[in-house]
Write a protein that holds these residues in place. Structure first.
Motif, PDB file in Angstrom:
ATOM      1  N   SER A  66       8.327   5.978   3.536  1.00 17.87           N
ATOM      2  CA  SER A  66       9.548   6.250   2.755  1.00 17.87           C
ATOM      3  C   SER A  66       9.217   6.940   1.443  1.00 17.87           C
ATOM      4  CB  SER A  66      10.277   4.949   2.440  1.00 17.87           C
ATOM      5  OG  SER A  66      10.610   4.279   3.609  1.00 17.87           O
ATOM      6  N   SER A  67       8.159   6.480   0.761  1.00 24.05           N
ATOM      7  CA  SER A  67       7.839   7.063  -0.551  1.00 24.05           C
ATOM      8  C   SER A  67       7.424   8.521  -0.399  1.00 24.05           C
ATOM      9  CB  SER A  67       6.715   6.273  -1.230  1.00 24.05           C
ATOM     10  OG  SER A  67       7.029   4.917  -1.301  1.00 24.05           O
TER      11      SER A  67
ATOM     12  N   LYS B 242       8.711   0.721  12.928  1.00 25.80           N
ATOM     13  CA  LYS B 242       8.217   0.994  11.578  1.00 25.80           C
ATOM     14  C   LYS B 242       9.471   1.335  10.792  1.00 25.80           C
ATOM     15  CE  LYS B 242       4.274   3.525  10.925  1.00 25.80           C
ATOM     16  NZ  LYS B 242       2.869   3.137  10.954  1.00 25.80           N
TER      17      LYS B 242
ATOM     18  N   ASP C 254      -7.424   3.286   0.888  1.00 20.65           N
ATOM     19  CA  ASP C 254      -8.663   2.857   1.550  1.00 20.65           C
ATOM     20  C   ASP C 254      -9.362   4.071   2.162  1.00 20.65           C
ATOM     21  OD1 ASP C 254      -6.434   3.113   3.124  1.00 20.65           O
ATOM     22  OD2 ASP C 254      -7.001   1.568   4.562  1.00 20.65           O
TER      23      ASP C 254
ATOM     24  N   ARG D 210      14.769   6.723  -4.522  1.00 19.08           N
ATOM     25  CA  ARG D 210      16.158   6.245  -4.432  1.00 19.08           C
ATOM     26  C   ARG D 210      16.173   5.013  -3.548  1.00 19.08           C
ATOM     27  NH1 ARG D 210      19.983  10.327  -5.372  1.00 19.08           N
ATOM     28  NH2 ARG D 210      19.029  12.373  -5.601  1.00 19.08           N
TER      29      ARG D 210
ATOM     30  N   ARG E  68      -0.864  10.645   8.721  1.00 17.73           N
ATOM     31  CA  ARG E  68      -1.573   9.912   9.766  1.00 17.73           C
ATOM     32  C   ARG E  68      -0.604   9.541  10.891  1.00 17.73           C
ATOM     33  NH1 ARG E  68      -5.217   5.024   7.823  1.00 17.73           N
ATOM     34  NH2 ARG E  68      -3.224   3.972   7.573  1.00 17.73           N
ATOM     35  N   THR E  69       0.535   8.966  10.513  1.00 12.93           N
ATOM     36  CA  THR E  69       1.532   8.613  11.534  1.00 12.93           C
ATOM     37  C   THR E  69       2.857   9.263  11.167  1.00 12.93           C
ATOM     38  OG1 THR E  69       0.462   6.454  11.697  1.00 12.93           O
ATOM     39  CG2 THR E  69       2.599   6.676  12.764  1.00 12.93           C
TER      40      THR E  69
ATOM     41  N   GLN F  29      10.315  10.750   0.524  1.00  7.57           N
ATOM     42  CA  GLN F  29      11.243  11.009  -0.590  1.00  7.57           C
ATOM     43  C   GLN F  29      10.665  12.002  -1.599  1.00  7.57           C
ATOM     44  OE1 GLN F  29      12.283   7.119  -2.197  1.00  7.57           O
ATOM     45  NE2 GLN F  29      14.196   7.101  -1.061  1.00  7.57           N
TER      46      GLN F  29
ATOM     47  N   GLY G 158       1.474   3.160   0.443  1.00  9.81           N
ATOM     48  CA  GLY G 158       2.133   1.897   0.776  1.00  9.81           C
ATOM     49  C   GLY G 158       1.647   0.679   0.024  1.00  9.81           C
TER      50      GLY G 158
ATOM     51  N   TRP H 228       3.665  -2.071   8.513  1.00 10.57           N
ATOM     52  CA  TRP H 228       3.446  -3.049   7.448  1.00 10.57           C
ATOM     53  C   TRP H 228       4.234  -4.314   7.701  1.00 10.57           C
ATOM     54  CZ3 TRP H 228       7.757  -4.452   4.823  1.00 10.57           C
ATOM     55  CH2 TRP H 228       8.774  -3.514   4.596  1.00 10.57           C
TER      56      TRP H 228
ATOM     57  N   THR I 239       3.136   9.442   4.689  1.00 10.92           N
ATOM     58  CA  THR I 239       4.478   9.918   5.041  1.00 10.92           C
ATOM     59  C   THR I 239       5.382   8.749   5.416  1.00 10.92           C
ATOM     60  OG1 THR I 239       3.616  10.372   7.257  1.00 10.92           O
ATOM     61  CG2 THR I 239       3.766  12.245   5.752  1.00 10.92           C
TER      62      THR I 239
ATOM     63  N   LYS J 128      -1.076  -0.844  -2.109  1.00  3.67           N
ATOM     64  CA  LYS J 128      -2.330  -0.941  -1.368  1.00  3.67           C
ATOM     65  C   LYS J 128      -3.294   0.074  -1.976  1.00  3.67           C
ATOM     66  CE  LYS J 128      -2.934   1.225   2.516  1.00  3.67           C
ATOM     67  NZ  LYS J 128      -3.269   1.684   3.866  1.00  3.67           N
TER      68      LYS J 128
END
Ligand code: NAP
Length: 863
Positions: free
Chosen positions: A192-193, A333, A156, A60, A213-214, A196, A385, A498, A190, A153
């Motif tokens: 926004s994507s 962030k 990685d 959204r 991770r964060t 959601q 991301g 980012w 974890t 991205k």
């Protein structure tokens, strides 16, 4: 409905646009309106841009959809009714398809076509673009409407290719529905994507494991019908509402608060926070306090209240703790809006793996290995991301005038003018490019602003028979500096985000978007255009012209202070009586932040030549003895006291680790020249004689002052040299008055609008000294003998009427053999450095002053 543009690709067009999302569609609409032959390219199978690709469950928008919509056509707005406060991806995509249909845009769009390379042909003054399928098209203008978050991205993580199960990338989600029923699913990421999609995937999967991770700050979206108040506002005054959005800080109309998180009482803090929490809007939670983006204490109040909310929702205390962000300020962030994200971790089949404790070691054939455990999954979702902002631009091999590629030019970070263009790449525009508000704003408002600016620019070029536009190096360097200045006063650079390019290994760490606000940015762009395209070189059959310059040179926080002062419409001080001016200056001083805590403050008096002089002593919290500073306040020999410069003296005390003795002296017009200078000299003598008793180190006396205080400090050093004492180790002259000649250029360029005006300086001189006395070195120290003076730190400010006389003093001292550190406060005014905790950009200059003083203290004076 035809999905792909049809017909033969024309060999030549006026404009080529890359991207058919919000930006590209509106750009095409405007270019058609100008009668420019345009072709749009998009990799995707249809319009939509980010909303075409990001089809993951739960996708959204995070700006209310009433605001996240085009405003260029009232009829379009009337026709389209959003069903929710935050519309889903399918609904937003349907809206963009509707727009494409309504204006018949698809006929000029080549879907499934990627531009892989673009090269500028100077002889032809055209761009030559190459498509992925080997075709070429040439265009006069090349516009990247490729979005800020469009290049996912690559995960990685070691072993990603080995995994045999289903793999999904949120940013490239399949078009067919993905069914996770009965499956063991992993979500990595974890942001926004991830936030959601996690609750929805948890609703289907038999087991969901979230690899974090964060931890991220997230606020309940409280989704539902579009907010009634906004719907009403739009229905009753659509134009007014949209115009307010264009001139707002973030692209959504909002009242800005002046409540500081540092000074507001706890109850007020909590009430304001709770209201924002209940609103379920990013701009609300980002604007609880006026200073939460720049002040760590204020910020932490918001952060802690969010952590309290997380702990209240998540039943397992350890999981709650792992979900609480702790190592970056709130908002630095991108915060998220969620629907039942934290609640999801209370479900028995959902597990959080904290990668800070147990990092992923590899992706295996069957799942994911961490340092402690092996997991098996049927599907892994990477919500890891994007290569944000610059990624989509440099992923095309764009080659400019000198054969340099954009990627090479930006190897240390993006370099742009207004985030719209970059030197060496004529006729190349980037919609919502780096160094424009873009991702920090309501994207649609920023997109419309960029598209309108570009369309207007192309219209004017054509009208003036010009066909080439390129920013100048001066203008570009100025804009890059201004961006940096804006970011430096915020907390943003403290996070590995980012926004900073920190999520992509090897990407330069530079703050990418413009943080000065949609309103300030629009003003700058408008001004550039209105003043004949400041900072651009324009060429064409009609000739060549360039109104070179830097559009924003003031420090951004000082600019805000000046705007505020101007908005108050205060009477000029020079129209007041001395008594009224003093009362006014005291009232102003009473309302400012106090400055840093020091170890001890004591008020006392010392003997002056015509009676006692009040002084205030500031002692550092550390064990003494300390170096000693005799300080003299500013105020044009008429105003000020040991109160007026209190925050600056505290700051000097803390930064330099010195005992600061701030001495009041007699003021004009009651006591005219040379009373102030005589008092200052007497005070310095007394302080030097009593150094040990004051807690100072004998022989380590600095004589310092700001403005008129800098004047008497400089004179004191001259008198001390001539009198054989006191022994002064160094002098610190902050924006000092050094000469009575008011004809220097800085008086003309900075004499109005920067608080200390030329008129006020004349008023000060008139109150202080007769014309016959002004050239006396005891009033104009620049006219004295300068050899043999103590080493000096001289600070001058770019937008100060006194700048040139300060510069002249620094140069004359150096010419006379005095060791000098001349600090030029770029973008600052006469008062900037005294505005402790108000003008945050002054802090690094004061840090430099402290460092300079420290280094000068060990330099012996030459005679
Ligand atoms: P993101 O914010 O960059 O989040 C990526 C997540 O993946 C982060 O948690 C990151 O952890 C993690 N990650 C990345 N590489 C990893 C690795 N190798 N191992 C483990 N974890 C890894 O990306 P996003 O969630 O796609 O969102 C990007 C932006 O798109 C958002 O900030 C927002 O502006 C926009 N967006 C908006 C919406 C919306 O609500 N409208 C929805 C989606 C996206 P670290 O933080 O430790 O790097």
């Amino acid at each position: 409905m035809a999905i792909a543009g049809s017909g033969v690709l024309p060999a030549e067009v006026d404009v080529a646009v890359v991207g058919a999302g919000f930006s590209g569609l509106y750009m095409l609409y405007r270019l058609r309106g100008l009668g420019l032959r345009t072709v749009v390219f998009d990799d995707a199978g249809d319009v939509g841009g980010t909303w075409y690709w990001n089809r993951y469950p739960g996708a959204r928008c995070d700006v209310p959809t009433t605001d996240y919509a085009y405003s260029f056509d009232a009829l379009l707005e009337e026709d389209w009714v959003w069903s929710e406060k935050y519309a889903t991806q399918p609904e937003i995509l349907a809206y963009l398809r509707h727009v494409a249909d309504r204006y018949d845009l698809r006929r000029d769009i080549r879907f499934g076509t990627r531009i892989t390379a673009a090269a500028w042909d100077e002889a032809a003054r055209r761009w030559r673009l190459r498509t992925g399928d080997g075709n070429e098209v040439s265009c006069r203008y090349y516009i990247m409407a490729s979005g800020c978050l469009s290049l996912p991205k690559a995960p990685d993580i070691d072993g990603v290719d080995r995994y045999r199960g289903e793999v999904y990338l949120t940013g490239r989600w399949p078009h067919d529905r993905v069914d996770f029923s009965g499956k063991r699913v992993a979500v990595v990421g974890t942001g926004s994507s991830g936030i959601q999609c996690i609750p929805l995937i948890a609703g289907e999967a038999t087991r969901l494991t979230v690899f974090q991770r964060t931890p991220n700050f997230s606020v309940p979206a409280r989704n539902g019908p579009p907010p009634a108040d906004r719907v009403t506002q739009l229905a009753t005054d659509r134009d007014g509402y949209r115009e307010a959005a264009r001139w707002s800080r973030g692209g959504v109309p909002r009242e800005l608060t002046d409540v500081s998180g540092v000074t507001a009482p706890e109850q007020v803090r909590r009430e304001r926070f709770e209201a924002a929490w209940q609103a379920g809007e990013l701009f609300a939670i980002l604007g609880v306090f006026s200073d939460q983006g720049v002040n760590a204490v204020s910020n932490d109040h918001v952060a802690e209240m969010i952590r309290e909310k997380i702990r209240a929702v998540v039943s397992d205390a350890d999981v709650a703790d792992a979900l609480c962000p702790k190592d970056y300020p709130f908002g630095t962030k991108r915060p998220c809006l969620d629907s039942s994200y934290f609640e999801t971790f209370n479900l028995p089949h959902v597990r959080l793996v904290d990668l800070r404790r147990t990092p992923i070691t590899a992706v295996t054939e069957a799942g994911i290995d961490t340092a402690e455990e092996s997991f098996e999954f049927d599907a892994i979702v990477f919500a890891t991301g994007f290569d944000a902002m610059t990624g989509p631009l440099v992923s095309v091999a764009v080659t400019g005038t000198d054969g340099v590629t954009l990627e090479d030019k930006w190897q240390h970070g993006p370099v742009t003018y207004l985030g719209l263009m970059t030197t060496g790449f004529p006729n190349f525009f980037t919609i919502t490019g780096p160094q424009s508000p873009s991702v920090l704003s309501n994207m649609v408002v920023s997109i419309e602003q960029h598209v309108d600016w570009i369309a207007d620019c192309l219209r004017r070029l054509r009208a003036e028979n010009l066909d080439r536009i390129e920013p100048t190096p001066l203008a570009e360097a100025g804009w890059v500096q201004h961006n940096q200045d804006c970011a430096d006063i915020t907390l943003y650079p403290r996070a590995n985000s980012w926004y900073m390019g920190a999520n992509v290994p090897g990407k330069p760490r530079v703050f990418l978007p413009y943080v000065g606000g949609v309103d300030a940015y629009r003003r700058a762009c408008d001004e550039v255009a209105e003043k004949g395209f400041v900072g651009f070189r324009l060429d064409g059959p009609a000739g060549s012209r360039c109104n070179d310059g830097v559009i924003r040179r003031l420090q951004p926080d000082m600019a805000m202070v000046l705007d505020l002062v101007a908005s108050l419409g205060l009477p000029p001080i020079e129209t007041m009586s001395a008594a009224d001016a003093r009362a006014f200056s005291e009232a102003t001083a009473a309302s400012r932040p106090p400055g840093p805590e020091v170890g001890e403050i004591a008020d006392a008096v010392l003997p002056g030549p015509a009676g006692d002089l009040a002084y205030r002593l500031y002692r550092p919290p550390t064990q003494g003895p300390h170096p000693l500073i005799a300080y003299f306040h500013g105020g044009g020999w008429v105003l000020g006291s040991q109160d007026s410069d209190d925050p600056l003296c505290r700051d000097l005390c803390v930064r330099t680790g010195s005992v600061v003795v701030s001495v009041n002296y007699r003021h004009a017009p009651e006591d005219r020249f040379p009373a102030a200078a005589d008092d200052a000299f007497a005070a310095a003598n007394w302080i030097a004689a009593n150094a040990a008793a004051l807690g100072g180190i004998p022989g380590q006396l600095t004589v310092a002052g700001w403005s008129a205080g800098g004047n008497v400090a400089a004179i004191t050093c001259q008198l001390a040299r001539d009198a054989g004492g006191p022994d002064i180790a160094s002098q610190l002259l902050l924006a000092p008055v050094t000469d009575c000649d008011l004809a220097r250029p800085s008086y003309a360029s900075n004499g109005e609008g920067f608080i200390l005006t030329a008129g006020l300086m004349r008023w000060f001189w008139d109150h202080y000294a007769d014309a016959a006395d002004r050239a006396n070195p005891k009033a104009s120290p620049l006219r004295g003998t300068l050899a043999g003076l103590p080493p000096a730190v001289v600070v001058t400010a770019e937008f100060d009427p006194l700048r040139d006389e300060g510069d002249a003093y620094a140069e004359a001292l150096a010419a006379a053999g005095v060791p000098v550190r001349h600090i030029r406060a770029r973008g600052h005014t006469h008062t900037s450095l005294t505005m402790v905790d108000v003008v945050i950009s002054g802090a690094p200059v004061r840090a430099e002053i402290a460092e300079a003083l420290d280094s000068l203290r060990s330099v012996p004076a030459r005679s």
